[in-house]
Design an enzyme around this catalytic site. Sequence first.
Site, mmCIF file in Angstrom:
data_model
loop_
_atom_site.group_PDB
_atom_site.id
_atom_site.type_symbol
_atom_site.label_atom_id
_atom_site.label_comp_id
_atom_site.label_asym_id
_atom_site.label_seq_id
_atom_site.Cartn_x
_atom_site.Cartn_y
_atom_site.Cartn_z
ATOM 1 C CB VAL A 11 33.066 27.003 -1.312
ATOM 2 C CG1 VAL A 11 34.244 26.649 -2.205
ATOM 3 C CG2 VAL A 11 32.784 28.505 -1.394
ATOM 4 N NE ARG A 43 25.077 23.065 10.741
ATOM 5 C CZ ARG A 43 24.404 23.958 10.010
ATOM 6 N NH1 ARG A 43 23.187 24.299 10.359
ATOM 7 N NH2 ARG A 43 24.935 24.499 8.934
ATOM 8 C CD GLU A 127 43.968 32.016 -8.638
ATOM 9 O OE1 GLU A 127 45.112 31.746 -8.987
ATOM 10 O OE2 GLU A 127 43.525 33.181 -8.613
ATOM 11 C CB VAL A 130 41.910 37.303 -4.038
ATOM 12 C CG1 VAL A 130 41.640 38.721 -4.552
ATOM 13 C CG2 VAL A 130 42.691 37.360 -2.734
ATOM 14 N N GLY A 132 37.197 34.984 -6.279
ATOM 15 C CA GLY A 132 36.501 33.740 -6.635
ATOM 16 C C GLY A 132 37.095 33.008 -7.812
ATOM 17 C CB ILE A 134 39.053 36.245 -11.377
ATOM 18 C CG1 ILE A 134 37.626 36.776 -11.484
ATOM 19 C CG2 ILE A 134 39.953 36.938 -12.382
ATOM 20 C CD1 ILE A 134 37.490 38.250 -11.134
ATOM 21 N N GLY A 185 20.210 36.761 -2.139
ATOM 22 C CA GLY A 185 21.179 35.797 -1.629
ATOM 23 C C GLY A 185 22.631 36.214 -1.805
ATOM 24 C CE LYS A 203 37.299 38.434 -1.302
ATOM 25 N NZ LYS A 203 35.920 38.730 -1.737
ATOM 26 N N GLY A 305 30.273 32.865 -5.020
ATOM 27 C CA GLY A 305 29.324 31.819 -5.390
ATOM 28 C C GLY A 305 29.986 30.458 -5.328
#
Length: 437
Positions: A11, A43, A127, A130, A132, A134, A185, A203, A305
């Site tokens: 993210v 890192r 926001e 929960v 992503g 939306i 993934g 959530k 994502g």
Amino acid sequence: MRLALLGCGTVGSEVVRLLHGQAADLAARIGAPLEIAGIAVRRLGRDRGDLPVDPTLFTTDALGLIKRDDVDVVVEVVGGIEPARGWLVEALRAGKSVVTANKALLAEDGAALHDAAAEGGGDLYYEASVAGAIPLLRPLRESLHGDRINRVTGIVNGTTNFILSAMDATGAGFAEALEEATELGYAEADPTADVEGFDAAAKAAILASLAFHTRVGAADVHREGITEVTAADVASAKAMGCTIKLLCIAARGADAAGREAVSVRVHPAMIPLGHPLASVGDAFNAVFVEAEAAGPLMFYGRGAGGAPTASAVLGDVVAVSRNRLAGVRSPSESAYADLPVRPMGEALTRYHISLDVADRPGVLEAVAGVFARHDVSIATVRQGPAGGGAAGRGEDADLVIVTHVAPDAALAATVGELRGLDIVRSVASVLRVEGGL
Ligand code: NDP
Ligand code: HSE
């Protein structure tokens, strides 16, 4: 407006890209340029590809970065409880505004963050925590504040929705579908938080807190994951014109003493194909909100994502930055209703039960008697030869029973007693049914 970015993974790196790519637009929308003051990571030597950012901004000293006087807004996209909680409490108490995607922390100890925000006078926005991308929490915490929300039903975990959708589409078993989700993934190397329902439960707690003006934590949420869902369950759902989804359900209702209360649960459930959530496939999320005056509302989109989640983070950054420039803050946490959370046993639901029973006279009567003893009303009964093949008297039969609505405790006790009957060879599956049938 100077930002401290904590975390630069899936993210965080997309937050950096959006900040870079849309710098002029963001500055125009806020009324001041946004600059990254520093980026805290674990890192320093990690290869971050072609990230458009000055490499000297990276540090491993997150706390030192937060404490800098030239930092106005702290964006946390690290995750986990500690050290994130300590960092954010420190930032909020110091009057900085915080944007976080950390649902685990909000569900575990949202109170500590809200209290620190009230103390320091900055904003706390989340926001992205929960569903992503939306826009969901802002509508709950602002647009619907003139209304009364009665129920929130959602698919809020992309990984499990992908797995269940794959099982439904191909007839694959859970393990096979999980393997596919991992290859693509979607699922993490350790998918426990997703498949055991912890992520969705966090959530659900956040949604219930906002919808019902009540502090609800992860520990208040009844949680079951999808690891026990079999290909046979999925086939059985299909035969009834249903599909199986991992649902989060937060609802108002009276408790055993007749007081207004809320129930919050996460579990797999059969829903009819005509239900608005049934067509939500792949790794998408959707949340169905039922409000008294507004009626039903549906929110749909990408729940996970890097880029979709960063979109929600940036929206919050713009909002808190505008507030800071205007010298205002958004309304603080609304938890005035302080409703009790009902135990799962009181939740009203329906069960779909598949039994392997002896195929002989009196079996149906004995089974029906168990339901009657627990005051559970049967809606439908379907019987066929065991395994679907041809069978005569004296062999086993498959018995599929769907109940009317009853308290979960009564349904669970019914299943418990059925397991003890010698005419019941096995209880092949028990699934809750939601959304009418
Ligand atoms: P990642 O694991 O991809 O990234 C985590 C980042 O945090 C990395 O940059 C890591 O540093 C850094 N980090 C970890 N520990 C420390 C530490 N002790 N000190 C400083 N930095 C640290 O996570 P995601 O980007 O996927 O998730 C971030 C947050 O967003 C989580 O709360 C998650 O639940 C939430 N979220 C994620 C979504 C998603 O689709 N991924 C969707 C919605 C919310 P380094 O780079 O050096 O390893
Ligand atoms: N693991 C989560 C999911 C990420 O699959 O939905 C988004 O919160």
